[in-house]
Design a protein around this motif. Structure first.
Motif, PDB file in Angstrom:
ATOM      1  N   GLY A  48      -9.435 -22.297   2.232  1.00 31.24           N
ATOM      2  CA  GLY A  48      -8.623 -21.333   2.958  1.00 31.24           C
ATOM      3  C   GLY A  48      -8.498 -19.978   2.298  1.00 31.24           C
ATOM      4  N   LYS A  49      -8.775 -19.911   1.009  1.00 28.47           N
ATOM      5  CA  LYS A  49      -8.682 -18.644   0.285  1.00 28.47           C
ATOM      6  C   LYS A  49      -9.940 -18.434  -0.539  1.00 28.47           C
ATOM      7  CE  LYS A  49      -3.635 -18.684  -0.160  1.00 28.47           C
ATOM      8  NZ  LYS A  49      -2.490 -18.638  -1.112  1.00 28.47           N
ATOM      9  N   THR A  50     -10.421 -17.216  -0.509  1.00 29.80           N
ATOM     10  CA  THR A  50     -11.598 -16.866  -1.297  1.00 29.80           C
ATOM     11  C   THR A  50     -11.286 -15.653  -2.164  1.00 29.80           C
ATOM     12  OG1 THR A  50     -12.460 -15.510   0.519  1.00 29.80           O
ATOM     13  CG2 THR A  50     -13.242 -17.786   0.385  1.00 29.80           C
ATOM     14  N   TYR A  51     -11.991 -15.562  -3.266  1.00 26.08           N
ATOM     15  CA  TYR A  51     -11.776 -14.489  -4.231  1.00 26.08           C
ATOM     16  C   TYR A  51     -13.148 -13.993  -4.685  1.00 26.08           C
ATOM     17  CZ  TYR A  51      -7.352 -16.979  -4.280  1.00 26.08           C
ATOM     18  OH  TYR A  51      -6.194 -17.616  -3.900  1.00 26.08           O
ATOM     19  N   TYR A  52     -13.259 -12.702  -4.833  1.00 25.76           N
ATOM     20  CA  TYR A  52     -14.542 -12.115  -5.204  1.00 25.76           C
ATOM     21  C   TYR A  52     -14.381 -11.155  -6.370  1.00 25.76           C
ATOM     22  CZ  TYR A  52     -16.292 -14.055  -0.859  1.00 25.76           C
ATOM     23  OH  TYR A  52     -16.657 -14.922   0.149  1.00 25.76           O
ATOM     24  N   THR A  53     -15.478 -11.006  -7.078  1.00 21.87           N
ATOM     25  CA  THR A  53     -15.493 -10.084  -8.182  1.00 21.87           C
ATOM     26  C   THR A  53     -15.200  -8.663  -7.715  1.00 21.87           C
ATOM     27  OG1 THR A  53     -16.868  -9.149  -9.938  1.00 21.87           O
ATOM     28  CG2 THR A  53     -17.994  -9.785  -7.920  1.00 21.87           C
ATOM     29  N   ASP A 104      -6.475 -17.696 -14.272  1.00 17.45           N
ATOM     30  CA  ASP A 104      -6.898 -16.897 -13.134  1.00 17.45           C
ATOM     31  C   ASP A 104      -8.303 -17.316 -12.702  1.00 17.45           C
ATOM     32  OD1 ASP A 104      -6.350 -14.175 -11.593  1.00 17.45           O
ATOM     33  OD2 ASP A 104      -8.452 -14.166 -12.265  1.00 17.45           O
ATOM     34  N   TYR A 105      -8.577 -17.245 -11.433  1.00 15.20           N
ATOM     35  CA  TYR A 105      -9.876 -17.673 -10.904  1.00 15.20           C
ATOM     36  C   TYR A 105     -11.060 -17.008 -11.596  1.00 15.20           C
ATOM     37  CZ  TYR A 105      -7.494 -19.848  -6.987  1.00 15.20           C
ATOM     38  OH  TYR A 105      -6.710 -20.647  -6.202  1.00 15.20           O
ATOM     39  N   SER A 106     -10.878 -15.800 -12.010  1.00 14.77           N
ATOM     40  CA  SER A 106     -11.988 -15.043 -12.583  1.00 14.77           C
ATOM     41  C   SER A 106     -12.216 -15.308 -14.062  1.00 14.77           C
ATOM     42  CB  SER A 106     -11.747 -13.545 -12.380  1.00 14.77           C
ATOM     43  OG  SER A 106     -10.593 -13.137 -13.081  1.00 14.77           O
ATOM     44  N   ASP A 107     -11.364 -16.097 -14.685  1.00 21.57           N
ATOM     45  CA  ASP A 107     -11.454 -16.348 -16.114  1.00 21.57           C
ATOM     46  C   ASP A 107     -12.205 -17.647 -16.355  1.00 21.57           C
ATOM     47  OD1 ASP A 107      -8.989 -16.235 -18.811  1.00 21.57           O
ATOM     48  OD2 ASP A 107     -11.115 -16.764 -18.815  1.00 21.57           O
ATOM     49  N   SER A 136     -21.388  -3.929  -8.389  1.00 21.14           N
ATOM     50  CA  SER A 136     -22.778  -4.373  -8.272  1.00 21.14           C
ATOM     51  C   SER A 136     -22.928  -5.572  -7.343  1.00 21.14           C
ATOM     52  CB  SER A 136     -23.330  -4.714  -9.651  1.00 21.14           C
ATOM     53  OG  SER A 136     -22.669  -5.843 -10.184  1.00 21.14           O
ATOM     54  N   MET A 137     -21.831  -6.286  -7.092  1.00 18.76           N
ATOM     55  CA  MET A 137     -21.922  -7.485  -6.259  1.00 18.76           C
ATOM     56  C   MET A 137     -21.103  -7.399  -4.966  1.00 18.76           C
ATOM     57  SD  MET A 137     -21.875 -10.676  -8.931  1.00 18.76           S
ATOM     58  CE  MET A 137     -20.911 -10.014 -10.285  1.00 18.76           C
ATOM     59  N   LYS A 138     -20.219  -6.436  -4.907  1.00 21.47           N
ATOM     60  CA  LYS A 138     -19.320  -6.347  -3.752  1.00 21.47           C
ATOM     61  C   LYS A 138     -20.049  -6.312  -2.423  1.00 21.47           C
ATOM     62  CE  LYS A 138     -14.942  -4.291  -5.177  1.00 21.47           C
ATOM     63  NZ  LYS A 138     -14.088  -3.090  -5.155  1.00 21.47           N
ATOM     64  N   GLY A 139     -19.584  -7.140  -1.514  1.00 23.47           N
ATOM     65  CA  GLY A 139     -20.094  -7.127  -0.153  1.00 23.47           C
ATOM     66  C   GLY A 139     -21.402  -7.853   0.076  1.00 23.47           C
ATOM     67  N   ARG A 140     -21.999  -8.377  -0.973  1.00 25.83           N
ATOM     68  CA  ARG A 140     -23.301  -9.027  -0.816  1.00 25.83           C
ATOM     69  C   ARG A 140     -23.230 -10.549  -0.946  1.00 25.83           C
ATOM     70  NH1 ARG A 140     -27.060  -8.291  -4.377  1.00 25.83           N
ATOM     71  NH2 ARG A 140     -25.777  -7.580  -6.128  1.00 25.83           N
ATOM     72  N   PHE A 141     -22.159 -11.061  -1.519  1.00 21.37           N
ATOM     73  CA  PHE A 141     -22.053 -12.492  -1.770  1.00 21.37           C
ATOM     74  C   PHE A 141     -20.902 -13.082  -0.946  1.00 21.37           C
ATOM     75  CE2 PHE A 141     -23.790 -12.144  -6.404  1.00 21.37           C
ATOM     76  CZ  PHE A 141     -24.983 -11.662  -5.912  1.00 21.37           C
ATOM     77  N   THR A 142     -21.128 -14.292  -0.453  1.00 22.60           N
ATOM     78  CA  THR A 142     -20.109 -14.991   0.309  1.00 22.60           C
ATOM     79  C   THR A 142     -19.990 -16.422  -0.180  1.00 22.60           C
ATOM     80  OG1 THR A 142     -20.581 -13.637   2.276  1.00 22.60           O
ATOM     81  CG2 THR A 142     -19.342 -15.670   2.603  1.00 22.60           C
ATOM     82  N   ILE A 143     -18.774 -16.833  -0.490  1.00 23.06           N
ATOM     83  CA  ILE A 143     -18.538 -18.207  -0.926  1.00 23.06           C
ATOM     84  C   ILE A 143     -17.930 -18.985   0.231  1.00 23.06           C
ATOM     85  CG2 ILE A 143     -16.224 -17.746  -1.846  1.00 23.06           C
ATOM     86  CD1 ILE A 143     -16.890 -19.699  -4.149  1.00 23.06           C
ATOM     87  N   SER A 144     -18.337 -20.239   0.344  1.00 21.83           N
ATOM     88  CA  SER A 144     -17.796 -21.092   1.403  1.00 21.83           C
ATOM     89  C   SER A 144     -17.756 -22.533   0.906  1.00 21.83           C
ATOM     90  CB  SER A 144     -18.642 -20.986   2.674  1.00 21.83           C
ATOM     91  OG  SER A 144     -19.962 -21.417   2.434  1.00 21.83           O
ATOM     92  N   ARG A 145     -17.117 -23.382   1.723  1.00 26.48           N
ATOM     93  CA  ARG A 145     -16.938 -24.761   1.271  1.00 26.48           C
ATOM     94  C   ARG A 145     -17.028 -25.704   2.460  1.00 26.48           C
ATOM     95  NH1 ARG A 145     -12.638 -26.210  -3.318  1.00 26.48           N
ATOM     96  NH2 ARG A 145     -13.225 -28.384  -3.647  1.00 26.48           N
TER      97      ARG A 145
END
Length: 124
Positions: free
Chosen positions: A55-60, A104-107, A64-73
């Motif tokens: 239900g929630k996604t987080y991106y860097t 944090d998700y990014s760590d 250099s990566m913004k807008g090009r990658f999509t995570i799903s489950r």
């Protein structure tokens, strides 16, 4: 809990690739999952994360990566995906999935379970 990352390979710049992270173990469906990457000689960096139910996604925040990658489950398949588009030479790296974090998700230091990595090589 075991994680199996797959889908890497050699692709040309500008193409797309979809990585998969298959999780096993009864607890996997309750875990948040993140994707990280590490290029030779560089630190491991956060790419994206998704919470336990998708239900929630987080991106860097990296430009250099913004807008090009999509995570799903896909909870039915116990699999998390990373769709990568408009690949660039600088996306070349080992890509890792990780599960269950207490930071944090990014760590990356907070994740308890790691997959073996799948290599993505982008030719320019």
């Amino acid at each position: 809990v075991q994680l199996q990352a797959s889908g890497g390979g050699l692709v040309q710049a500008g193409s797309s690739l979809k990585l998969s992270c298959a999780g096993s173990g009864r607890a996997f469906p309750t875990f948040d999952v993140g994707w990280f990457r590490q290029a030779p000689g560089k630190e491991r960096e956060f790419v994206a994360a998704i919470n336990w139910n998708g239900g929630k996604t987080y991106y860097t925040e990296s430009d250099s990566m913004k807008g090009r990658f999509t995570i799903s489950r896909d909870t039915a398949k116990n699999t998390v995906y990373l769709q990568m588009g408009s690949l660039k030479f600088e996306d070349t790296a080992d890509y890792y999935c990780a599960a269950e974090t207490y930071r944090d998700y990014s760590d990356y230091r907070g994740y308890r379970h790691w997959g073996q990595g799948t290599l993505v090589t982008v030719s320019s």
